[in-house]
Design an enzyme around this catalytic site. Structure first.
Site, PDB file in Angstrom:
ATOM      1  CG  ASP A  13     -27.350 -26.561 -44.396  1.00  0.00           C
ATOM      2  OD1 ASP A  13     -28.370 -26.484 -45.097  1.00  0.00           O
ATOM      3  OD2 ASP A  13     -26.674 -25.566 -44.053  1.00  0.00           O
ATOM      4  CG  ASP A 115     -32.155 -25.634 -46.605  1.00  0.00           C
ATOM      5  OD1 ASP A 115     -32.826 -25.342 -45.603  1.00  0.00           O
ATOM      6  OD2 ASP A 115     -31.249 -24.897 -47.044  1.00  0.00           O
ATOM      7  CD  GLU A 116     -30.657 -25.417 -41.697  1.00  0.00           C
ATOM      8  OE1 GLU A 116     -29.881 -25.548 -40.729  1.00  0.00           O
ATOM      9  OE2 GLU A 116     -31.331 -24.379 -41.882  1.00  0.00           O
TER      10      GLU A 116
END
Length: 404
Positions: A13, A115-116
């Protein structure tokens, strides 16, 4: 990890993704101020009063600014707040660059959001030390090559890996394996459990459920009565029960690579050879693990001025031999290195094929020798898989003992 054959899942993350990506881009363009070090936010049109905070710096957070509030109220809390408009094309490029690094380690990458990502890195699951070393390598590469930081959660299931990545931030690695649930997960407020929304928390509190541990030990039939199927799901999650797989694009793996940014610049050939040996051992082991051989071998050097140079060679015969790959890597390095201090070294194996590439002949001495080397390589792979990465170490990598 109690068993070496357990799954090993990473959840990665990006810390304050939009802000970090904008900050890293500005620094690369020559700006002196890092948005992450000042009171700043990423948000929409401030003049229209309709913009909201999409991401915030730690300084902005300390001023009471929260994600989702209007820029108008955020400005009231912090008069010198720096507001930057979002650049979604930049964010997509940063996300793609990050996933390209992940693909150097495993083809099993699931993009969970911009974003993960989840990574299935079970092939590295030889020991907790090996798993932590892999996580550090990935985290440090992203920081040095892309300019932003990530949190990595490690577990044997996806759910717990995601929960672990939300522990202390930024730039951290956390584990949350099934045998750590009671110690690390159950003490947390129930609202921190994945998929438990803000509206659900008061309803759980009315049932005297305040922590994740309370939920895990609650009568599941009562939870199903009050929350239907969601009650069973929450109970399973509180107990770390999750059998979902990492969903990845089933494309043909084009190559395997590994690189390392050195803590101190290397200035000698012998020290470079030691680093290259470690990189080759990792890449060759992964090559054999997926039952592939390579035709093309490449070496990359980054000097202290951050300039990269690479050289590659295509072999007449495909190989998965550690020694053969290492011999080629050393030759490429010797041709490439001009004697300048080395900041980064990388090795890539591409143009892959199936490993049943050779038909041995009893009259071909070199083929017999190659097969003996393959047997040795696979024996070492097996020992490391069973007893850990450090169970077999080349003598050149051992530290010299001091004798009195």
């Amino acid at each position: 990890m109690n068993k070496f054959n357990d799954k090993l899942i990473f959840h990665i993350d990006v810390n304050s993704a939009f802000l970090s990506w904008s900050a890293a881009d500005r620094l690369m363009r020559g700006e002196n101020i890092d948005l992450r070090d000042i009171a700043s936010v990423i948000g929409g049109d401030e003049q229209s009063r309709r913009g909201v905070v999409l991401a915030k710096s730690m300084s902005a957070k300390k001023n009471g600014i929260v994600t989702g509030e209007s820029l108008f109220t955020a400005r009231k809390k912090c008069g010198d707040l720096v507001v930057v408009s979002p650049d979604f094309s930049l964010y997509e490029r940063c996300s793609r660059s990050m996933r390209e690094i992940f693909s150097d380690y495993t083809p099993y990458v699931e993009k969970f959001s911009i974003d993960e990502c989840f990574l299935d890195v079970t092939s590295y699951n030889t020991s907790i030390e090996a798993a932590l070393s892999l996580a550090r390598d990935i985290k440090d590469r992203i920081k040095s090559e892309l300019g932003f930081t990530v949190n990595i959660g490690m577990s044997d299931v996806k759910l717990l890996a995601k929960m672990a990545s939300d522990f202390e931030k930024p730039d951290k690695i956390h584990t949350l394996f099934k045998n750590e649930i009671k110690k690390k997960l159950w003490k947390l407020p129930v609202g921190e459990l994945f998929m438990v929304g803000k509206k659900t928390v008061p309803r759980l509190n009315n049932l005297n459920i305040f922590t994740i541990g309370d939920l895990a030990q609650y009568d599941v039939s009562i939870l199903k009565y009050h929350f239907k199927s969601s009650g069973l799901t929450m109970w399973k999650y509180a107990n770390g029960i999750d059998d979902s797989e990492v969903k990845y694009n089933k494309y043909e793996l084009k190559g395997i690579s590994n690189s390392t940014t050195l803590s101190e610049n290397i200035k000698s050939r012998n020290e470079a050879y030691k680093v290259l040996l470690t990189l080759v051992e990792h890449t060759a082991t992964r090559l054999r693990d997926i039952k592939k051989c390579c035709y093309c071998i490449s070496v990359t050097i980054r000097n202290q001025e951050f300039n990269d140079s690479s050289r590659s060679r295509t072999l007449n015969n495909a190989t998965d031999s550690t020694q053969e790959i290492l011999d080629t890597v050393k030759k490429l390095f010797d041709e490439l290195w001009k004697g300048e201090p080395i900041r980064l070294l990388g090795v890539s194996l591409t143009n892959l094929c199936e490993d049943n590439f050779k038909q041995l002949s009893i009259f071909d001495i070199s083929s017999v020798r190659d097969e003996r080397q393959r047997v040795i390589d696979k024996t070492i792979d097996s020992l490391r898989s069973k007893y850990g990465e450090t169970s077999v170490i080349k003598s050149v990598l051992l530290k010299k003992k001091q004798y009195k």
